[in-house]
Enzyme design. Structure first.
Site, PDB file in Angstrom:
ATOM      1  N   HIS A 154       0.838  -1.200   0.000  1.00 58.46           N
ATOM      2  CA  HIS A 154       0.000   0.000   0.000  1.00 58.46           C
ATOM      3  C   HIS A 154       0.864   1.237   0.000  1.00 58.46           C
ATOM      4  CE1 HIS A 154       0.509   0.411   4.517  1.00 58.46           C
ATOM      5  NE2 HIS A 154       0.693  -0.864   4.342  1.00 58.46           N
ATOM      6  N   LYS A 598       0.210  12.814   9.674  1.00 58.41           N
ATOM      7  CA  LYS A 598      -1.048  13.394   9.190  1.00 58.41           C
ATOM      8  C   LYS A 598      -1.819  14.040  10.336  1.00 58.41           C
ATOM      9  CE  LYS A 598      -4.375  10.507   7.945  1.00 58.41           C
ATOM     10  NZ  LYS A 598      -5.677  10.716   8.610  1.00 58.41           N
TER      11      LYS A 598
END
Length: 939
Positions: A154, A598
């Site tokens: 991913h 994030k």
């Protein structure tokens, strides 16, 4: 000199004229292909856009800019696709040229006979010896080493395997050309071969037609083993053994154990990926086994041709001869042959049996791949990899006994290294799932028991007590699987598959069970209870047993801050402590770089990760537990990426106790492992970093300076405040979705995993870190990797020159701080504010977009200024001029690509009907691939 300080005398020069010459040659050959096989205008468009935007980079010209954008707007979808493909192929060819020159530069240094570069085994071990590390202490360190890269999917590598194979052929052709002395005719022939391969590249579609299945991703991961790692790993050990002899003398008895292993998440990571089922995990394990066995058989065949010794000329060892006698029943029974074959060639005779047994194992696993429910009584050749090693060791020791140590030290030694490293499992497959899935399953299991209270209503201590009692109970639950919800049934089946694959393939087949979003100790104990139900853990009259290693994953800033609370509750739980001891007393803890960045910005993420490592290692040591940290790094700086050597050295002192485990994601796999020549270098740099960082195993580490720690804590606080001011700003997420191609990224066929945790939720919590980083990178903002650093430094130092001097000293002396600012320089260099500004024309609310862009641009300049002041540089990446030049080369083609992408996004989003919209999707997706290739980032 600090180990992270660049030394111009030791720099590997890949910016030499030869690299420029090769890139120019590739560009000319690509031009020839475009001239003959593309639309007539494509080459002209490619060159004019390149030259025009290069002029704009040197000096802005609104009239020229408008002219270039008009040219782009006039192009039809097919022509745009071909223009984009031309740029993409240029990037891949430029990378090949640089990779060839890097390899040749290293070979030149080796041939010169002097000291090698920092990070080489030679330099590292000589340094150890010169600083008084004895052979005995160095052996102690070697015996503690575990180097464990983990391949993930991913995102999957954007390149197809077909493309990687063609690029490999071009690499080998150019490498052979540059290493050979060719006459004019031979040079022409070589150029024609390279031209042919570039022509094939042009005629091969680099974009996948369909979204890959998980099995496609497994094959993608396996590619790097047969293309590179099977060849590279034995060479790593040979080079390390040679470096040991040079540093400690040929008489040294230092033994280099097989300490490199590989992990994988591909086929085991089911967090947010609905396509990874229990059967998928079983298939991945069997495919891994098939790959390993196939390689062993190939090498045994080669050995059979080599070890032709006759027993009329040599005397094998008695132990070896006894084993041949014991093999007679196998010859007659399983093989159906008389033992007279190779009667006078004992090693060939033994290898024939080894090969037959391995082929039997291979047939067995291939039958299971084709028919998962194939009978379990299919004959086994070998019970386990240790039995293979036993036979290979017999051959090796016998060869040594009659003076043929040189024969034992060739391909046979390499095969032994591979079997020691890969066993029958090839990679240790990690399984990952989010904590809420386990909680839901356990809640349902408790609820199905007569008179059971509501598990979710329990307090955390009550949950831990109930879970501990259930784990210790001989029959914890009465379960009718047919009555369970599908999710709970599937969750239980994952653990059943783990138990089944351990029995079928190897006890080493699985690495860790990773729990994402671990918030409480009960989240770990819930997994242990589910493992108990599958027979992977529990208590018998003989005591506790545990065949599963659970790794809690701490991802967010809040999770990192309470890591010691969660782990203390676990270590102090008697049941968990007993199970941990039964499994080897090694606790693995995974740290998430992506979500913490994030969540709180790069500065806060880096510091919270640093503190979390110190806390958990100290906590484990206080309980007598060994701790291995698992670093969830991505390919980009915003997801924990960066050079592996520097990354390992920047870890807190006394936390890398000989072991390092980290994820290798996305484009990193092909850049590091597609070519054996590069894989050898990358693995060497990582291992030498591990050796240096593990010196604390044999001597007390230096104490960190408290003033540096205090300053960093304050910088992290200020950085997080600045970052949160941005992400909490009104309209920031609308800005992100409009001025980046994140909506198209979700359609790109590069991975099986969805881009959002919840499909319709566009919040910061829902979007995964990969598209968050990927989107900002595509539009040349790259803010996850640097935003907040400038504000943090400016707020702390103000205009105080003494504080600036303190930061400069930190940069010089502290690897952790230096690594942050070095990586920041790379991210700032890849960002382009003038291009980011062009993307704002995609926003619907121009005033809001201008306001947010203004915040970003101001912080960019602030960060750039502060970082350069601290590093004492005039320009970004002056300390790494070769990498600076490499990235600058790409800007020549990235600038037009970004503007093409802007035009495509406008057309795609504004198209009134579906058919018109679809015609722009293909070139848009290609532009995303192309920009990623140019920036060398996929997230």
């Amino acid at each position: 000199m600090n180990d992270l300080t660049p030394d111009s005398s030791e720099r590997l020069d890949v910016s030499a004229p030869s690299a420029e010459k090769d890139i120019a040659l590739f560009a000319n050959l690509l031009g020839d292909v475009l001239r003959e096989y593309s639309r007539k205008r494509v080459l002209v468009v490619v060159e004019r856009l390149r030259d025009g935007f290069l002029t704009l980079r040197e000096q802005d010209d609104p009239e020229l800019r408008a002219k270039l954008m008009k040219r782009i707007d006039q192009l039809d979808p097919q022509t745009l696709s071909e223009v984009i493909r031309a740029y993409t192929i240029y990037f891949s060819l430029a990378h090949i040229a640089e990779e060839v020159q890097s390899f040749l530069a290293r070979r030149s240094r080796i041939s010169a006979g002097g000291r090698l570069w920092r990070g080489s085994f030679d330099h590292t071990l000589r340094q150890f010896a010169e600083e008084g590390v004895s052979a005995e202490r160095f052996q102690t360190l070697l015996d503690r080493l575990v180097y464990l890269p983990v391949f993930t999917a991913h995102p999957t590598e954007a390149k197809r395997r077909t493309t990687l194979e063609t690029q490999r052929r071009i690499f080998l052709l150019m490498l052979d050309w540059r290493r050979s002395v060719l006459n004019a005719e031979e040079e022409q022939d070589r150029m024609a071969e390279i031209l042919r391969e570039i022509q094939i590249l042009w005629k091969t579609d680099e974009v996948r037609v369909h979204k890959p299945q998980v099995t496609d991703e497994v094959r993608q991961g396996l590619y790097f083993f047969h293309a590179s790692l099977f060849e590279t790993l034995p060479q790593i050990y040979r080079n390390l053994e040679r470096a040991v002899r040079r540093a400690y003398g040929p008489e040294s008895d230092i033994r280099v154990p097989s300490f490199v292993a590989f992990g994988s998440w591909i086929g085991g990571d089911r967090d947010g990926n609905p396509f990874v089922k229990p059967d998928t995990t079983a298939l991945a394990v069997r495919m891994h086994c098939e790959e390993a066995l196939t390689e062993y058989i190939r090498r045994v065949k080669a050995l059979t041709r080599i070890l032709s010794h006759s027993n009329t000329l040599v005397q094998p060892s008695q132990a070896f001869l006894d084993s041949l006698d014991e093999d007679e029943d196998y010859w007659l029974g399983a093989m159906g042959q008389t033992p007279r074959r190779y009667y006078h060639e004992p090693y060939r005779r033994k290898l024939a049996i080894v090969r037959h047994r391995l082929e039997t194992n291979l047939a067995r696993v291939q039958a299971r791949i084709a028919h998962p429910e194939a009978p379990t009584d299919i004959i086994k050749g070998y019970d386990d990899a240790e039995s293979v090693l036993s036979d290979l060791h017999l051959i090796r020791d016998s060869l040594v006994s009659h003076g043929d140590a040189s024969a034992a030290d060739g391909p046979l030694a390499d095969l032994i290294r591979l079997v020691e490293s890969f066993g029958f499992h090839l990679v240790q497959l990690d399984v990952r799932q989010e904590s809420t899935r386990h909680t839901a399953a356990v809640t349902e299991l408790f609820a199905r028991q007569p008179g059971a209270p509501f598990y979710e209503s329990y307090t955390e201590p009550q949950k831990l007590q109930a879970l501990a009692q259930a784990i210790a109970h001989p029959y914890p639950f009465l379960i009718d699987k047919g009555t369970l919800t599908p999710d709970t049934r599937e969750t239980l089946e994952v653990f059943e598959v783990m138990a089944r694959m351990r029995a079928e393939i190897s006890a080493r087949v699985f690495g860790s069970y990773v729990i994402s979003m671990t918030h409480h100790a009960s989240h770990v104990m819930e997994v242990m209870l589910l493992a108990r139900l599958a027979g992977l853990a529990g208590k018998t009259p003989k005591g506790w047993h545990c065949d599963i290693r659970i790794a809690p994953l701490f991802e967010t800033i809040d999770d990192l801050e309470r890591i010691d609370t969660v782990m203390s509750a676990l270590f102090d739980n008697e049941t968990y402590a007993a199970l941990l001891k039964a499994s080897g007393n090694l606790q693995e803890v995974m740290l998430g770089y992506s979500d913490s960045c994030k969540d709180g910005g790069i500065m806060s993420s880096a510091w919270n990760l640093y503190e979390a490592q110190e806390k958990i290692v100290a906590l484990a040591e206080g309980r007598g537990v060994h701790c291995r940290l698992f670093h969830g790094r991505g390919g980009t700086i915003g997801r924990g990426g960066g050079p592996t050597h520097e990354s390992i050295l920047s870890q807190p002192d006394d936390t890398v106790h000989g072991q390092i485990k980290f994820t290798e994601q996305g484009e990193v796999l092909s850049y590091r492992y597609a070519n054996p020549e590069t894989a050898l270098y990358e693995l060497t740099m990582g291992i030498s970093g591990l050796v240096k960082a593990s010196r604390c195993v044999i001597e007390p580490p230096p104490k960190p300076r408290k003033d540096y720690l205090g300053i960093m804590a304050e910088l992290a606080r200020c950085g997080e405040e600045a970052y949160r001011e941005l992400v909490d700003a009104e309209g920031l997420l609308d800005y992100f979705y409009e001025v980046t191609p994140v909506d198209a990224i979700a359609l790109l066929n590069i991975g099986s995993r969805p881009s959002h945790r919840k499909k319709a939720d566009r919040s910061l919590n829902s979007i995964r870190a990969i598209p968050w980083v990927f989107g900002w990178a595509q539009s040349r903002h790259t803010i996850p990797a640097w935003y907040g650093i400038g504000s943090a430094i400016e707020r702390w130092r103000g205009g105080d020159l003494e504080r600036l001097a303190k930061l400069q000293k930190m940069y010089e002396e502290w690897p952790f701080f230096r690594a942050i600012l070095s990586n920041t320089q790379m991210s700032l260099f890849k960002a382009e504010m003038h291009i980011a500004a062009s993307y704002t024309q995609l926003a619907t609310d121009k005033d809001r977009a201008a306001r947010i862009y203004g915040l970003i641009a101001a912080e960019y300049e602030r960060t750039r200024t502060q970082v350069l002041n601290i590093a004492g540089l005039h320009g970004l990446m002056e300390e790494t001029p070769d990498l600076q030049l490499s990235l600058a080369r790409r800007n020549t083609y990235l600038d037009p690509l970004n503007h093409v992408q802007i035009a495509l996004l406008q057309r795609y989003r504004s198209s009134p009907d579906q058919d018109d919209r679809e015609q722009w999707l293909d070139p848009l997706l290609r532009s995303i691939n192309a920009v990623a290739a140019g920036m060398r980032n996929t997230g």
